[in-house]
Design an enzyme around this catalytic site. Structure first.
Site, mmCIF file in Angstrom:
data_model
loop_
_atom_site.group_PDB
_atom_site.id
_atom_site.type_symbol
_atom_site.label_atom_id
_atom_site.label_comp_id
_atom_site.label_asym_id
_atom_site.label_seq_id
_atom_site.Cartn_x
_atom_site.Cartn_y
_atom_site.Cartn_z
ATOM 1 N N HIS A 47 0.815 -1.202 0.000
ATOM 2 C CA HIS A 47 0.000 0.000 0.000
ATOM 3 C C HIS A 47 0.854 1.259 0.000
ATOM 4 O O HIS A 47 2.007 1.256 0.435
ATOM 5 C CB HIS A 47 -0.945 0.014 1.205
ATOM 6 C CG HIS A 47 -0.255 0.099 2.533
ATOM 7 N ND1 HIS A 47 0.357 -0.992 3.124
ATOM 8 C CD2 HIS A 47 -0.071 1.141 3.393
ATOM 9 C CE1 HIS A 47 0.879 -0.639 4.282
ATOM 10 N NE2 HIS A 47 0.640 0.655 4.475
ATOM 11 N N ASP A 81 0.588 4.959 1.627
ATOM 12 C CA ASP A 81 -0.165 5.530 2.745
ATOM 13 C C ASP A 81 -1.143 6.606 2.272
ATOM 14 O O ASP A 81 -0.759 7.566 1.588
ATOM 15 C CB ASP A 81 0.792 6.127 3.775
ATOM 16 C CG ASP A 81 1.420 5.069 4.657
ATOM 17 O OD1 ASP A 81 0.770 4.039 4.904
ATOM 18 O OD2 ASP A 81 2.573 5.258 5.102
ATOM 19 N N HIS A 106 4.661 -0.086 0.467
ATOM 20 C CA HIS A 106 5.331 -0.878 1.496
ATOM 21 C C HIS A 106 4.377 -1.911 2.075
ATOM 22 O O HIS A 106 3.159 -1.842 1.888
ATOM 23 C CB HIS A 106 5.931 0.010 2.597
ATOM 24 C CG HIS A 106 4.940 0.917 3.268
ATOM 25 N ND1 HIS A 106 4.455 2.071 2.678
ATOM 26 C CD2 HIS A 106 4.336 0.833 4.479
ATOM 27 C CE1 HIS A 106 3.613 2.653 3.500
ATOM 28 N NE2 HIS A 106 3.506 1.929 4.589
ATOM 29 N N ARG A 120 5.037 6.953 13.873
ATOM 30 C CA ARG A 120 5.146 7.430 12.492
ATOM 31 C C ARG A 120 4.641 8.861 12.368
ATOM 32 O O ARG A 120 3.552 9.189 12.844
ATOM 33 C CB ARG A 120 4.330 6.540 11.560
ATOM 34 C CG ARG A 120 4.515 6.863 10.089
ATOM 35 C CD ARG A 120 3.439 6.199 9.246
ATOM 36 N NE ARG A 120 2.145 6.870 9.407
ATOM 37 C CZ ARG A 120 1.011 6.374 8.956
ATOM 38 N NH1 ARG A 120 0.977 5.195 8.369
ATOM 39 N NH2 ARG A 120 -0.123 7.044 9.125
#
Length: 280
Positions: A96, A98, A256, A271
């Site tokens: 995917h 983000d 990723h 994150r």
């Protein structure tokens, strides 16, 4: 600063740098950003930085975004806490980009490991510029000008109660983006569909559809073929985490996959995702 390339397609390890220093040094930050644009994802070990420094470094790229499902640290807005310790959650073990379900998907992310399992829990990144470049010419022609719809509802929403899922969908309606986007800083063409993508929105043309079978399942077959490109090893790099390891990636040119092979060991990550621009 020393840079060691990891694969021919993607990834490099940077040493001799502290991101806390880079959050205060415009010249050092510029060197790191240049390495990021070249290698698409960069890794640093032993980053003894505070949450404030983590956020300050990420903000050098731009404003940070929150996440509608994963909570942020109240003292540091934009620092999303991805803590996997009390239950198994299969949100991230797919390829995917983000926030492709947003009108403006993330420009990039700075991810720091707080706690990781003794073995397992790696993350894979994929060079989607290379994935597009190597598509057959007839596929490139077929997807030129195509747009696709991406949604958060069928991924994060899939494990929610019906009312919560409907609210998530209403608050974050599907976004439409080009199947092939242009990187705004490098000008490269990028294959721009991922596991958030549900369907094409303008496939039904005389060039693509002769009979109903060409549209369904023809469009689905094409989308699945495009999605499968992220799983090609020649486009990938795989990173094994340690506490205080950091990954910085360009979300516009990569996908990723967080490998879910460590349950029931804990994995705690923090994150900071940088708000991006609308793909074109």
């Amino acid at each position: 600063m020393h840079i060691r390339q990891l694969t021919p397609a993607i990834g490099a390890v940077i040493s001799g740098v502290n991101l806390g220093d880079a959050s205060r040094d415009a010249g050092l930050f510029a060197e790191i950003k240049a390495a990021l644009l070249q290698h698409r994802v960069i890794f640093l070990r032993d980053q003894q930085i505070t949450r404030a420094e983590h956020v300050a470094f990420a903000r050098r790229f731009g404003d940070l975004e929150d996440h509608p499902v994963a909570g942020s640290d109240p003292a540091h807005p934009g620092l999303v806490q991805i803590y996997r310790s009390d239950k198994r959650e299969n949100y991230e073990n797919n390829y995917h980009s983000d926030g492709l379900w947003r009108e403006t998907p993330a420009m990039g992310c700075v991810l720091r490991c707080i706690e990781c399992p003794p073995i397992g829990g790696d993350t894979i990144w994929v060079n989607m510029v290379e994935a597009y470049k190597n598509l057959p010419d007839d596929i490139k022609k077929k997807i030129d000008g195509l747009s696709a719809r991406s949604s958060i509802e069928h991924s994060f929403g899939a494990v929610m109660a019906p009312e919560a899922r409907r609210k998530l969908a209403a608050d974050h309606p599907p976004a439409e983006h080009p199947v092939v986007r242009t990187h705004p800083e490098t000008g490269e063409k990028v294959l721009n569909v991922c596991s958030f993508t549900t369907n094409f929105v303008n496939f039904h043309t005389p060039e693509n559809v002769r009979f109903g079978l060409d549209k369904t399942p023809g469009a689905s077959h094409l989308l699945n073929y495009l999605l499968s490109q992220a799983s090609i090893p020649e486009y990938q790099v795989r990173f094994s985490w340690e506490p205080n390891s950091v990954a910085i990636w360009d979300n516009r040119s990569t996908q990723h996959y967080a490998v879910m092979d460590y349950w029931p060991a804990p994995r705690k990550m923090e994150r900071a995702a940088i708000i991006g621009e609308r793909p074109y």
